[in-house]
Motif scaffolding. Sequence first.
Motif, PDB file in Angstrom:
ATOM      1  N   CYS A 180      41.965  15.018 -25.779  1.00  0.00           N
ATOM      2  CA  CYS A 180      41.469  16.402 -25.739  1.00  0.00           C
ATOM      3  C   CYS A 180      40.908  16.871 -27.087  1.00  0.00           C
ATOM      4  CB  CYS A 180      42.594  17.326 -25.310  1.00  0.00           C
ATOM      5  SG  CYS A 180      43.852  17.500 -26.598  1.00  0.00           S
ATOM      6  N   ALA A 228      43.562  18.540 -31.762  1.00  0.00           N
ATOM      7  CA  ALA A 228      43.907  18.356 -30.346  1.00  0.00           C
ATOM      8  C   ALA A 228      43.919  19.733 -29.677  1.00  0.00           C
ATOM      9  CB  ALA A 228      45.262  17.692 -30.212  1.00  0.00           C
ATOM     10  N   CYS A 237      44.940  20.744 -26.856  1.00  0.00           N
ATOM     11  CA  CYS A 237      46.094  21.117 -26.021  1.00  0.00           C
ATOM     12  C   CYS A 237      47.214  21.747 -26.839  1.00  0.00           C
ATOM     13  CB  CYS A 237      46.620  19.912 -25.254  1.00  0.00           C
ATOM     14  SG  CYS A 237      47.391  18.666 -26.297  1.00  0.00           S
TER      15      CYS A 237
END
Length: 240
Positions: A54, A64, A66
């Motif tokens: 991600c 990232a 997330c």
Amino acid sequence: MTKNKQTLTITIDGKKIAVEEGITILKAAEKAGIYIPHLCAYKDLIPHGSCRVCSVRVNGRIQASCVQTVSEGMVIESDTAELLEYRRMIVDMLFVEGNHFCMFCEKSGHCELQAMAYRFGITAPQFPYLNPNRDIDLSHPDVFLDHNRCILCGRCVRTSQELDHKNVFQFVNRGHKKRLEVNAKGLAETDLNVTDSVVNACPVGALMKKRVGYEVPIGNRPFDHASIGSEIEKTEGERK
Ligand code: FES
């Protein structure tokens, strides 16, 4: 007294979006109908930030999505040639690091790793196969664990803890020796039940129910007609 959440403005791939403070970039993108590929993030589990599929550029730095929460004025790039190649390489490495034989796997057509490879246009891996020698735990009456297909995303570890309130799985070792283990001699000796949420949490064919393989015929499986992420992108289409 609960504080009202502020509305912030961020930009993803040139599109300005109003988002609630405290939300992650991944969730904000999904709400706006933008699919950011991801593997270890799952439902409302606490994000883990381990697979890095991600990854996006946030104000110029790779992060990232997330685990990174939004902040006012954030400029996020996701759909760039550089990031697509980066994600493609990660997925490629996941394929060669395990033993993934899609044509013989009952998760085929439902598998998020396979679906991502299709979405990224991967037809053959660019790295050499490692062909590891891994075991399969068939001890449980209703569920099996095939380590050959495990991508170490940790969804099972977290789902068992956070949703099932059990502690069936854990990681052992580090680096390239890291592997998934059950907290007993075998699955049969854990308190895993076939109705536990964890049984449906595996993105690949590592944790599967017994006796229900190939239930959905080819042509009717979730990724036979729509690529992974299209359900998120469709929500944007419907809003237009
Ligand atoms: Fe974000 Fe795996 S989905 S690191």
